[in-house]
Design an enzyme around this catalytic site. Sequence first.
Site: not given
Length: 571
Positions: A436, A317
Amino acid sequence: MNRNLRRIPFFADLPDDLLAIIERQMKRRRFRKGDIIFREGAPGDSMYIIQSGQVEVISEGQGDEPDAVFAHLGPGSFFGEMALLLGERRSATVRVVLDAELWELHKSDLDFILKRHPAIALHLSRELSRRLSRTIHQPTVPERINLIALVGDHPMLFAERLYAATGERILVLDVNDLLSPEVKEGHGTHITVEQVDRSAPPDELAAQLSQHVENFGRIVMVIASRENPHARMAVDMAKVVVEIAHRTTPWIRHLKGDDHWLVMPTWRHVDRAARRVARKIVGLVLGAGNARGLAHIGVLEVLREANVPVDIIAGASMGALIGALYATRESIADLKAFAAQLPRAVSLRGGLWDVRFFPRYGLVRGERARHYLDDEWFHHKAFEELDIDLRIVATDVATGEEVVFTHGPLADAVRASIGIPGIFEPFPWNERYLIDGAATAPVPTHVIQEEADILIACNVIPPLRKLTHLRTPSANWRLPGVIGILLRAQEIMAAGIVESRLGKPDVLIQPDLADLGSRDYNRWETFATRGRQATEACLRDIQRLLVPVESNNGHAPHLSSTTPVVHGPNT
């Protein structure tokens, strides 16, 4: 023969007549590199004394498990006596590391000698006590790469960097008469250069190495790229071959396989190869955390100021984004410039949000963000073009599998890793749909734990117990909108995953960010400052892992303030 036995400390103080008696009881045996002298569990019917060469005492791993190394033994050492004296089976396997010449003594011969000459029994009991003490305090030792063949450019630079990383005396053996007199003289007292007698048979190289293996921490054999008997023997004897060149030499690659390392002829790559030999490769893990991930800027800034090398970065991320930016540019100023423009970029007026008016898989497509990163910051680079190894983690939304990017365009990997579920559409990649990386690995230490000898991790996700100011609504807290709720849900899940999957890095950096929000991009300087403070608090621990052990002559290497890398001790 007496002269040879007297070179062995075990027999050094015995009179000539006694050595003659012992000689008649012993048998000389020769072993090649890789030979097994005996295996764990075999009957213990003889002991061995090393006249030349080197062996390692190991417990062989089962299946894919690596061997556990208990000790490296060289000339003057003996082994196998415990099982012999106690009448038990062998407790470990002994494997030849460097062509060895051993004296073998069978049980019946040992009994005969001990009864007639108690002085030998006293020598043996003292050595057994020392060995037992070493075993109790240090049951295993890391595998050592102490014999290196080097082909190509900058052999003395490699030797210097190897000394800086280990603090051990280095012997450079010029196998093929490649080093000029100026090069041989232009080194410090911690490096010794010797010429191999090329008129002697190649087999004599093993004997020469065995004479030096106990006196030098590492031996670097400089060889020619053109195949010849002496170079081939050096390659065969070496643990690894380091080739400092732009292209590999086919015969060496064929002979050595994965133990052949191709190293680009730059200071940085040579230094990294030396630290790889010394087992000082540094891995840095940058965790997820949305705006809190901007604290990684402060982490990298302190490491760079302290000359701590960063060889591998793994990120998820925001950690993937910051890691990719740094691996692309290695500029703290550019990281700060990126953070400074981020508040406007992520705003509705920033132009990066390709909003779906009828969202089916996410509120935004994410293509504008990917193109922005690629055009403005990554400059269309791929993993293969980076000097720092990079690993970026994303998640397969269908299977829940972790996906680790190591090749291809950086922008694709980062776009996949920052794809917050519900906000970004899943990123299509190789017939998969990725979201993610924080969904499976918010702080992906496991991704590089096998590659890094020193593992540093930065976790910017506050533990849930620290978010006390959010537990009850107050005048300063209001229920956020849909995006805020999605981000908060992700943060809660990520905090739980971190607690269960963080692993055990050598150094864990945890900035105190509980009072800052995950969307406070306009407070990037505060995030970076907190990252600095947390890293400065851990810096002594990091440097302790890097500082080299004292060299054999009792002097540690001098590291000037201009040294580009902090090196450090084996621990």
